[in-house]
Motif scaffolding. Structure first.
Motif, PDB file in Angstrom:
ATOM      1  N   ALA A   1      -0.642   1.788  12.214  1.00  0.00           N
ATOM      2  CA  ALA A   1      -1.433   2.823  11.827  1.00  0.00           C
ATOM      3  C   ALA A   1      -0.287   2.732  10.288  1.00  0.00           C
ATOM      4  O   ALA A   1       0.864   2.676  10.132  1.00  0.00           O
ATOM      5  CB  ALA A   1      -0.968   4.268  12.237  1.00  0.00           C
ATOM      6  N   LEU A   2      -1.210   3.312   9.247  1.00  0.00           N
ATOM      7  CA  LEU A   2      -0.516   3.458   7.782  1.00  0.00           C
ATOM      8  C   LEU A   2      -0.995   4.834   7.218  1.00  0.00           C
ATOM      9  O   LEU A   2      -2.113   5.055   7.453  1.00  0.00           O
ATOM     10  CB  LEU A   2      -0.961   2.135   6.932  1.00  0.00           C
ATOM     11  CG  LEU A   2      -0.592   0.754   7.053  1.00  0.00           C
ATOM     12  CD1 LEU A   2      -1.330  -0.208   6.065  1.00  0.00           C
ATOM     13  CD2 LEU A   2       0.911   0.898   6.493  1.00  0.00           C
ATOM     14  N   ALA A   3      -0.146   5.110   6.338  1.00  0.00           N
ATOM     15  CA  ALA A   3      -0.473   6.348   5.749  1.00  0.00           C
ATOM     16  C   ALA A   3       0.194   6.176   4.224  1.00  0.00           C
ATOM     17  O   ALA A   3       1.438   5.822   4.401  1.00  0.00           O
ATOM     18  CB  ALA A   3       0.138   7.732   6.336  1.00  0.00           C
ATOM     19  N   GLU A   4      -0.298   6.550   3.405  1.00  0.00           N
ATOM     20  CA  GLU A   4      -0.081   6.689   1.901  1.00  0.00           C
ATOM     21  C   GLU A   4       0.252   7.910   1.594  1.00  0.00           C
ATOM     22  O   GLU A   4      -0.828   8.710   1.472  1.00  0.00           O
ATOM     23  CB  GLU A   4      -1.064   5.712   0.890  1.00  0.00           C
ATOM     24  CG  GLU A   4      -0.313   4.884  -0.017  1.00  0.00           C
ATOM     25  CD  GLU A   4      -0.564   5.645  -1.508  1.00  0.00           C
ATOM     26  OE1 GLU A   4      -0.782   6.919  -1.214  1.00  0.00           O
ATOM     27  OE2 GLU A   4       0.299   5.095  -2.176  1.00  0.00           O
ATOM     28  N   ALA A   5       1.531   8.247   1.060  1.00  0.00           N
ATOM     29  CA  ALA A   5       1.728   9.579   0.602  1.00  0.00           C
ATOM     30  C   ALA A   5       2.448   9.301  -0.885  1.00  0.00           C
ATOM     31  O   ALA A   5       3.461   9.428  -0.810  1.00  0.00           O
ATOM     32  CB  ALA A   5       2.662  10.298   1.466  1.00  0.00           C
ATOM     33  N   ASP A   6       1.630   9.199  -1.881  1.00  0.00           N
ATOM     34  CA  ASP A   6       2.158   9.186  -3.080  1.00  0.00           C
ATOM     35  C   ASP A   6       3.025   7.988  -3.421  1.00  0.00           C
ATOM     36  O   ASP A   6       2.400   6.939  -3.958  1.00  0.00           O
ATOM     37  CB  ASP A   6       2.501  10.620  -3.829  1.00  0.00           C
ATOM     38  CG  ASP A   6       1.492  11.724  -3.486  1.00  0.00           C
ATOM     39  OD1 ASP A   6       0.124  11.178  -3.603  1.00  0.00           O
ATOM     40  OD2 ASP A   6       1.795  12.755  -3.412  1.00  0.00           O
ATOM     41  N   THR A   7       4.125   8.453  -3.282  1.00  0.00           N
ATOM     42  CA  THR A   7       5.160   7.108  -3.612  1.00  0.00           C
ATOM     43  C   THR A   7       5.788   6.475  -2.669  1.00  0.00           C
ATOM     44  O   THR A   7       6.600   5.710  -2.897  1.00  0.00           O
ATOM     45  CB  THR A   7       6.155   7.860  -4.462  1.00  0.00           C
ATOM     46  OG1 THR A   7       6.845   8.823  -3.504  1.00  0.00           O
ATOM     47  CG2 THR A   7       5.663   8.767  -5.943  1.00  0.00           C
TER      48      THR A   7
END
Lengths: 678, 792
Positions: A285-291
């Protein structure tokens, strides 16, 4: 710092479970993480990824996908049901069968009105999201072949579905199949593990180890990146669609960026740029949170990798964060009896600590006169996992709670035999508790639910419900997270909004509240003599609140005025537990996963320039100068990683360790990789 | 003296061809590379050199094609000039005194060129004019502290930017993108840089073997880079192909890696020899060349097939084996590649072949102890070769192997005969063959305190055992008072063996192994030892560590003479009585040539070169010259070659040779000069070889005239005049002639690298009268001391 006899405990075989799904809510800045045992954890991005809530798992519940709709969290798994989680009461709100076989993927449309579920039978099922439930709307597709991955276009009119060997694009208005990708691989079956629907292209990651860019309208391949020899399991894209991440079976996370071919000109191209290798096993699983990019996988750790590396100064936001251990205590300790209760998901273990009669200089290993002994192995009834457990200080009572009920046992210990009897007739109001704890004299059991604290009196005959305590100014219920009790008189309870309520247990009514701080409460404790409440927050700020005077103490004000040392504030794991040294009332013992620390309140605080870890330099100094250079914080990193540090009544320290190597050896074997020179 | 200028030092080759990146001509037919003071033009298909561009008086630092005319090449040199050449014909077109100490002059089309003087990056704005020569006035300093490595500067697409790495490991880009590679513990220091020809992409190589492709330079918060990782240690060089589709990289592993620019795939070409130092690509991208640390240039086609190998003289860290002449091929033999002996032709400046001594796979790894060939010796006919290899820095783990090789006529190579594991318990200090062909015997001396004689076994013995030939075995072990032997030497007829034990020289009879006598001249240990030859065979010469040169008379067993000079090397000519002595004074090496029987030197040469002469050898001529001139008489039968290390320029060594082949007689001098000059005017290449091949058999000058092809001779009238003049013997005339020849030689500067003015013999007598008196005194005292020793 003082001398202690240390029980170094290594027989707690805690095993975290792998991460199988993640979802990040940009609006509330919360990250939901689903693990293979069915539990869901919530982390707050604003609070340095502090673990706020845990929804306990359940046997045979496997979550394949998580999806935020506003503030509501939906999950679906191979059981074929779509479930919503009740984040206040930390349990399932409802679940609804989709009637399409196992569900591999759910997504919600950008407007937040519909959910789409990709099912085993090859259909994409659309559900309308209602206030308290979801309602089936229609089916799309219907040919054979499971739908592994789904992606919704930002306009909300198209859905891309990744299947075995192909990608289908559905038009929602007509419900028709718009286009399909050509066969991905000539020779062998190729599973499209993940698809992304960008504004003009579809990106897919497949089991051949490729990240492919497809044209939406014609279904033709635009660009092909061979990322790995194994599978590309997950994809994630930044909100502005300039950066894309792929997680692979090798444990790497590969970044792609949409870059100008020539600076300042129109032509752009997706270029593979950085590769992060922070995992040993599959990144699922991957999640992108802005920075930052958050990745999780089979090696059970959650890795938060900051993307901005051009910063000149070091801070907590710009450093890599790995979350491996739970941020709450799974061990409870009977201080008088010298018993340890270990909480596993499906059973409890009660151990009696060993004993020694030897004496020796500091640092030496004392001979054990009596080996530690496992007294009890208590299996949990029902399918739900344990959410909390406690053992009474006298060692006669054990209580645990699942989402469906609380059980209380009475333990009788003869010379050798241990017998256990279940206490019947627990009060009906106490059906489910977030926290359980016993009073120091073992006469009462306190259980917290989301709205109240319930008090149960314990006698040898049985138990009797005494009272329900509700906070004075309770507007709406919140999940109570931790509670702490002191010599039977005061009880403090904190909820996930970091509100702390203090109750007077003699008068059985609310006493006062502590001013709310912006960061979550990670640990607190009430001093047995002075009745001061020591609160440690997730950002490592320490407060001391005098309950009797209902105000912060002088020491706490001094801490806030002078500020804590930057080394202390840069620590990345939150403090789990606060205890006190009964011999020296000035000593406060804190611990997190990698150290324990004794704060001596009589010594001056370290100022900004002084050396924080100064034990070694102090040792080299002569006795006279030592006092001048010493400060309040004394850290010990001898034992790690730590799951619990507690003081027993006989002045010995219990240290529960879980060596990292034991966890990694219990993990499944990673994918085989050719290493250079092997 | 009249002909004092005729003996001179010529740098004859062996210089490094891997200093600067080679350049491939546009049609891919020629390969140009800087080699010492020269620019050599090789053919890419046949590996042979086509032209030599001579003219620079110091090391050539960089070459590049003239962007305006692709048939011309610019070369920059440490002598401060930039020269423009037509390389197809080998003609010098223009000399520009560009900059004082132009470092690696890099030139590009209408773009600043960089003479980073004092390692500072300077941009020169060249105004756009039509004229050929433009005076550059605007010089602006771009960056201080540039790494001296030319690979640390790269040019971007158009003139948007140039990239350079400075000494503080920072990466600069035009718009001040600064990346500091100061992560703790990480070895990500930059080593080289290359720019993509079309896109805005910069490739950098790093010390930990990673290659990073940087893009998106104007980002404020993020670095955008892709990491390519194959090399396991330093990336030495990077190069994009002209189309920008592939990136070539090379490192210490001697593997060429070809990366696909837009895909993450790569192709490798392994086992190229030494580590790769430069890569260059032809303009059409069809040919790559890699320069290697073992002085080799490999030409590789774009499908990664090696098409040609140009091999120069391999120079490792040190020449452990002395310079040895193979009597059969007349090639110079020294250790080259690790574990190999190289046979190097002095005449052709080309490696003939390599002989694998160690016969083990060579694997590069840092800190790994490798076998080194440390000694090599040939017997009188070149049919036997003895080699010593050793491994291990500490005494306890030293492994020494002595190997004997036989020359195999059918295979035309040396074949291993005998391997002796651990011939001595400690390092072997010297090894020599029996000088005559009757007995094949080798004597080795080692630090374990003994010397051993090795004999080839009898045919009959081995026939019984059924083995395929006689093998070597130890015949005698000699010791002297537990002292360490340092040198051994046979007399010319093989009747005596001298072994020096620290301060003492012992003379042995090699047939009976009987200690005949000992000679001693304290203080100082014996450093070098050699017997006189021919008429001087009664003399034994030795140098000591206390700067003494001693000569003993073996008939009287007494010191004949001794003198105090700081001798670095003592060499005997095998074909004459002459001895050569190199001395080091004030960082300069002087050369004395003398006969042991004569008190005065035959020849002295001050300031032969800067720095120490490491190795030297007399190489016999194929045909002896007939030269009556006194000062160059000693060069009639052999030439003296020496190997120097020039610390001033690069840490490369240069071959300097005392060569008189052009100046045999006054007539020949004139003739030769004129012919060369003429040929140069015609644009024909002149090689030393041609000149030598035309030497007359009977050594009559007139015959030489007749043998020379008529079309290359100067006009007869001119010749006649000179010929007659040269026969005149008059003081004034000769002086004039000297001047004349001086002038001519000036004009022929292109032919010679360096000429040193010879000095008259009278100026420096080797031993003054006072010294002689002193010497006599010393001899007397020495005698008593010696007798004392013999008594004891």
């Amino acid at each position: 710092m003082g001398e202690f006899t240390v029980h170094r405990v290594r027989f707690f075989h805690y095993m975290p479970s792998g991460i199988c799904a993640m979802a990040f809510n940009r609006r509330t800045e919360r990250l939901a993480v689903a693990r293979t045992d069915g539990s869901v954890e919530l982390y707050s991005r604003t609070d340095h990824f502090f673990q706020e809530k845990v929804v306990p798992g359940r046997q045979q519940r496997s979550i394949q996908a998580l999806c935020w709709v506003g503030k509501r969290l939906f999950g679906a798994g191979l059981s074929g049901e779509i479930a919503e989680f009740d984040l206040d009461n930390l349990r399932l709100k409802f679940s609804q069968d989709a009637y399409g076989g196992p569900i591999w993927s759910i997504v919600c449309n950008p407007q937040g009105t519909h959910l789409a579920a990709g099912c085993e039978d090859g259909t994409v099922k659309l559900f309308e999201i209602l206030e308290d439930q979801i309602r089936f709307e229609r089916n799309m597709g219907g040919q054979k072949g499971r739908i592994i991955s789904l992606a919704w276009h930002s306009s909300g009119t198209k859905i891309a579905a990744g299947m075995i060997d192909m990608i289908k694009v559905f038009d929602l208005d007509s419900g028709e199949l718009r286009s399909r990708g050509s066969r991905m691989q000539q020779s062998q079956e190729c599973v499209v593990w993940s698809v992304l629907f960008l504004s003009d292209i579809i990106v897919s990651g497949d089991s051949a180890g490729k990240v492919k860019m497809w044209d939406v309208n014609t279904g033709t391949l635009i660009k092909n990146h061979q990322v790995t020899e194994w599978d590309v399991l997950t994809l994630s894209v930044s909100q502005d669609e300039t950066s894309l991440f792929a997680g692979t079976s090798e444990g790497t996370v590969v970044q792609f960026q949409l870059l100008d071919v020539v600076l300042g000109q129109e032509e752009k191209e997706w270029v593979r740029t950085r590769t992060f290798k922070n995992h040993t096993h599959d990144v699922i699983a991957l999640a992108e949170a802005d920075t930052v990019i958050i990745s999780g996988g089979m090696d059970t750790q959650l890795v938060v990798r900051p993307l901005l590396d051009k910063l000149d100064f070091k801070s907590r936001d710009s450093s890599l964060l790995k979350i491996l251990f739970p941020q709450r205590s799974l061990v409870s300790c009977a201080k008088k009896a010298g018993l340890l209760l270990f909480q596993y998901p499906t059973h409890l273990e009660l151990w009696r600590l060993g004993d020694t009669e030897g004496h020796g200089p500091p640092g030496c290993i004392l001979p054990v006169s009596r080996n530690p002994e496992k007294l009890l192995h208590l299996k949990i009834k029902g399918e739900d996992h344990v959410c909390c457990s406690a053992v009474a200080p006298c060692g006669e009572w054990i209580a645990y709670s699942t989402t469906s009920g609380i059980r209380l046992y009475r333990l009788q210990r003869d010379n050798k035999n241990v017998s256990i009897t279940k206490v019947p007739k627990l009060p009906k109001v106490l059906r489910h508790a977030h926290q359980l704890c016993f009073s120091p004299d073992s006469s009462h059991l306190y259980g917290t639910t989301s709205s109240a604290v319930h008090v149960v009196a314990l006698t040898s005959a049985g138990c009797k419900f005494e009272h329900s305590l509700k906070p004075n100014s309770c507007v709406e219920p919140f999940g109570n997270e931790s509670q702490e009790i002191s010599d039977g008189k005061f009880l403090a309870s904190a909820n996930s909004n970091s509100e702390i309520h203090i109750y007077n247990m003699h008068k059985l009514k609310a006493h006062c509240t502590v001013p709310v701080y912006r960061s979550g409460v990670s640990a607190m404790g009430i001093h047995p003599e002075t009745n001061n409440l020591v609160i440690v927050h997730a950002d490592h700020q320490i407060f001391e609140f005098s309950i009797e005077q209902m105000q912060y103490t002088d020491w706490s004000r001094r801490v806030q005025k002078e500020g804590l040392h930057h080394v202390w504030l840069e620590r990345d794991t939150p403090v789990i537990n606060v205890t006190f040294n009964p011999q020296n009332p000035n000593h406060v013992i804190l611990h997190d996963s990698y150290m324990f620390c004794i704060i001596d309140q009589s010594l001056p605080l370290p100022d900004r320039k002084s050396q924080f870890h100064n034990q070694l330099t102090l040792k080299s100094l002569p006795e006279a100068e030592r006092l001048k250079h010493s400060h309040a914080f004394k850290e010990c990193k001898l034992y790690q990683p730590l799951l619990c540090v507690d003081m027993l009544e006989n002045q010995s320290l219990v240290v529960v360790e879980r060596p990292l190597l034991d966890i990694t050896t219990n993990l499944p074997a990673p994918v085989r990789q050719k290493k250079f020179a092997t | 003296m009249v002909e004092s200028s005729e003996v001179r030092v010529v740098r004859c080759g062996g210089s490094r061809i891997n200093v600067a990146a080679p350049v491939i001509s546009v049609d891919s037919r020629f390969l140009l590379c800087a080699s010492g003071d020269l620019v050599k033009v090789f053919s890419t298909s046949t590996e042979e050199w086509v032209h030599v561009l001579q003219g620079h008086t110091n090391v050539v630092t960089g070459i590049t094609l003239n962007p305006a005319n692709q048939l011309q090449v610019y070369s920059s040199s440490a002598d401060g000039t930039v020269r423009l050449w037509d390389f197809t014909d080998g003609i010098l077109i223009k000399v520009q005194n560009a900059f004082q100490n132009a470092y690696p002059g890099l030139f590009t089309h209408h773009c600043p060129h960089f003479p980073p003087e004092c390692l500072q990056l300077v941009a020169a704005h060249v105004p756009k004019t039509l004229e050929q020569e433009v005076e550059v006035r605007e010089l602006s300093s771009v960056l201080p502290n540039i790494s001296p490595n030319p690979r640390a500067v790269g040019f971007g697409r158009e003139v948007r930017g140039w990239i350079c790495l400075d000494t503080s490991c920072t990466f600069h880009l035009l718009f001040k993108l600064i990346y500091k590679s100061t992560k703790k513990g990480a070895k990500n220091t930059f080593t080289c840089v290359s720019c993509h020809p079309k896109d805005d992409c910069v490739a950098t190589g790093h010390e930990d073997g990673k290659i990073r492709l940087w893009r998106n330079f104007n980002q404020k918060k993020e670095y955008t880079y892709t990491t390519l990782h194959w090399h396991h240690s330093v990336v030495n060089t990077l190069c994009f192909t002209p189309e920008g589709t592939t990136l070539l990289s090379g490192g210490i592993e001697s593997v060429l890696v070809q990366w696909q620019y837009d895909r993450n795939s790569k192709y490798i070409l392994p086992r190229l020899g030494g580590s790769i130092t430069h890569i260059s690509v032809s303009a059409d991208g069809s040919l790559f060349t890699t320069s290697h640390s073992d002085n080799k240039i490999t030409v590789i086609q774009s499908n990664l097939k090696v098409s040609a190998v140009i091999q120069g003289l391999v120079k490792g860290e040190a020449v452990h084996t002395d310079l040895v002449i193979d009597p059969r091929s007349k090639a110079l033999v020294l250790n080259g590649k690790p574990g190999h002996l190289q046979f190097y032709s002095l005449q052709r400046d080309k490696q003939l072949y390599n002989l694998d001594i160690v016969q083990q796979e060579y694997i590069y790894q840092e800190g790994l102890d490798q076998y080194e060939v440390v000694k090599a010796a040939f017997d009188a006919h070149g049919s036997c070769l003895a080699t010593v290899e050793e491994r291990g820095k500490k005494l306890s783990d030293t492994e020494i192997t002595l190997k004997f090789w036989d020359y195999n006529e059918t295979a035309q190579s040396f074949v291993l005969n005998t391997t002796v594991m651990t011939p001595h318990d400690n390092r072997i200090t010297s090894m020599c063959f029996f000088p005559t062909a009757e007995t094949t015997m080798v004597v080795t001396t080692a630090r374990d305190g003994c010397f051993k004689a090795w004999l080839l076994g009898q045919e009959s013995d081995t026939e019984k055992q059924g083995t395929d030939g006689p093998s070597w075995s130890c015949d005698f072990v000699g010791r002297y008072h537990d002292l360490q032997p340092t040198n051994c030497c046979f007399s010319a007829d093989g009747s005596l063996l001298a072994v020096s034990f620290q301060e003492v020289i012992t003379i042995w009879n090699p047939e009976t192994w009987e200690l005949l006598t000992t000679l001693c001249q304290p203080p100082g240990n014996i450093k070098d030892l050699c017997f006189g030859r021919l008429s001087c065979s009664r003399y034994l010469l030795a140098t000591t560590t206390k700067n003494m040169l001693c000569c003993w008379n073996l008939l009287t067993c007494s010191l004949e003479w001794s003198t105090s000079i700081a001798v670095t090397l003592l060499k005997a000519d095998p074909l004459s009585e002459n001895m050569a002595v190199f001395t080091l004074q004030k960082e300069q090496t002087d050369l004395f040539v003398f006969k042991p029987c004569e008190p005065r030197p035959l020849f002295t040469q001050n300031a032969l070169c800067v720095g120490e002469v490491q190795r030297a050898i007399f190489v016999p001529r194929e045909e002896p010259l007939d030269n009556c001139d006194e000062s160059s008489l000693w060069l009639n039968r052999s030439q003296l070659y020496c190997l120097t290390e020039n610390m001033v320029r690069f840490t490369a060594r240069k071959h300097a040779v005392i060569d008189d082949s052009v100046a045999v007689t006054p007539f020949y001098l004139l003739l030769g000069k004129h012919r060369q000059r003429e040929q140069e005017m015609c644009g024909l290449p002149v090689t030393e070889q041609q000149g030598r091949a035309q030497l007359p058999q009977g050594s009559v000058a007139v015959r030489e005239l007749l043998h020379t092809a008529a079309h290359v001779l100067p006009p007869a009238s001119f010749l006649c005049n000179m010929f007659v003049k040269s026969l005149l013997i008059s003081q004034t005339g000769s002086e004039k002639e000297e001047e004349e020849s001086e002038e001519e030689m000036d004009s022929c500067d292109a032919q010679q690298d360096r000429r040193v003015q010879g000095l008259g013999v009278e100026t420096v007598p080797l031993i003054s009268k006072a010294q002689e008196r002193e010497l006599k005194k010393v001899r007397r005292t020495d005698y008593s001391w010696l007798s004392c020793l013999s008594d004891s």
